[in-house]
Design an enzyme around this catalytic site. Sequence first.
Site, PDB file in Angstrom:
ATOM      1  CB  SER A  97       3.269   1.742   5.969  1.00  0.00           C
ATOM      2  OG  SER A  97       1.988   1.524   6.469  1.00  0.00           O
ATOM      3  CG  ASP A 105       0.143  -4.092   2.876  1.00  0.00           C
ATOM      4  OD1 ASP A 105       0.274  -3.564   1.753  1.00  0.00           O
ATOM      5  OD2 ASP A 105       0.045  -3.433   3.931  1.00  0.00           O
ATOM      6  CG  HIS A 112      -0.376   0.268   2.513  1.00  0.00           C
ATOM      7  ND1 HIS A 112      -0.095  -0.733   3.409  1.00  0.00           N
ATOM      8  CD2 HIS A 112       0.005   1.417   3.121  1.00  0.00           C
ATOM      9  CE1 HIS A 112       0.416  -0.213   4.512  1.00  0.00           C
ATOM     10  NE2 HIS A 112       0.499   1.085   4.357  1.00  0.00           N
TER      11      HIS A 112
END
Length: 510
Positions: free
Chosen positions: A343, A264, A234
């Site tokens: 992230s 992910d 993402h």
Amino acid sequence: MAGSILLRRGVTLKNIDSRRLGPWRSLTGNALVRFPALVALALSLSISLAACSFVSPDFSAGATEEASSQPETSRTNISGSVASTGRASATPASGDGTQAVQARTGDREEPSTGSPGEGASQVGEALGSGPLNDILGDNVPEVSPPGSGQFGGPGQLSELTPQAIVEAQELVLRDIYDNALPSVVLIMVSRNLGSGADRPSVPDIPGIPDDFFERTGGTGFVWDDQGHIVTNHHVVAEADRVTVVLPDRTEMKAEFLGSDPDSDLAVLRVSDPDGLLAPVTLGDSEQVYMGQLAVAMGNPFGQQFSITTGIISGIGRTIRSGHSPFSIPEVLQTDAPINPGNSGGPLLDRNGHVIGVNTQIVSRTGVNSGIGFAVPINIARQVVPAILEDGSYEYSWLGISGSNVVPDVAEAMDLARNTRGALVIEIVPDGPADDAGLQGSDNKVMLEGRDWPIGGDIIVAIDGETVRSIDDVITYLVGRTRPDQEITMDVIRDGELEQLTVTLGTRPGS
């Protein structure tokens, strides 16, 4: 553009799907500084003195092979972005000498020994020489066997001063940071939001450019000595330009090699003719245990190359990936503060080894609330080599949705209340489960004002391994099987135990 921050003050892209705008959240007062009373972790003692309670949400119904049920909260996509959903859908943010608690099974085994000197000094070698010995001097406690619950001889820890204990922790964290820093990178992403009729609606102000770009940030880490960088899917999805920034502020243009939305994870490549990149040391997420030290590194809210600490507060979680209908099993939960911008960054153990890839948080505000999730590094060990070779990763596929068998459901199906397993609710037509003859639920029962499916097959074992929940099915399929593999399933059907053979397919979209 799954839930990323538009870098215009006061405006945040909130929802992964609907892109609902919401206010920017201030972080003032959210920082939490920890100084545990006894830093046994710094001495490699398997003890945690910090007590906390966790109220488990009800995961008993609605779990599926594709995505398990989630608590009624929101999760934040931590790529320098904020996202929310009505339910808590995924919103992307080996300790040596100790016993490892295995997820769900309760079995214990000795983890493998890592290399001394990386990150925290090890018991035995560290206590004989090195910085910890300089601090503690002769006040070194005897280390009792792991899991014994004893520190050592009576009164030995009382000889350690509070200052020595805190300084020992500080040295461990400093070593972790210094050793891992050359392997951590800032990832800057820009996306063209369109021009003319396609661009976002803004006032007609003279001088506004025709093209609009969204700029976001995340974190990554160096995978090998070939210039490969691992981050979250993402973080870089739909990017027009990706730039990698090293701790010395060197900027490198990155090439997108491929990604796996289901886990992910994504892989970038940069050219490194000067040999500036230092690969991380990978740990073993199967050896992670509750309460062990956890260290997150990344770039939260653009605060470059930050470090936060906490513990592993959960193992064996199953969460939605946020980018596909499938789930990620064996996820690590931590209370180390992670926020938008973290992230893709590493979650490290006390030796500085990567045990997870930070990906999500559970939050009602879009910022850290003490519940963060990291993709286990052992899944990355499976996925990353496939991305390097083929640009993607193929998963095996059963083709069912299901839920956990709870006592009331078991009783409604005329089974003993202590029956456990994965209840098959729906079968994908012409899928592997359908071809093998598995049966889905054909009836419903009202329990506490809620319709519960009943009547389908209950999976109680795969290849001889006990299944107690739908999460067990997901974990086995992801970690132990490949497409076209044949598996044997033990199921309860109409109160009788039957055995079926299933030839697994390839997950749609893989």
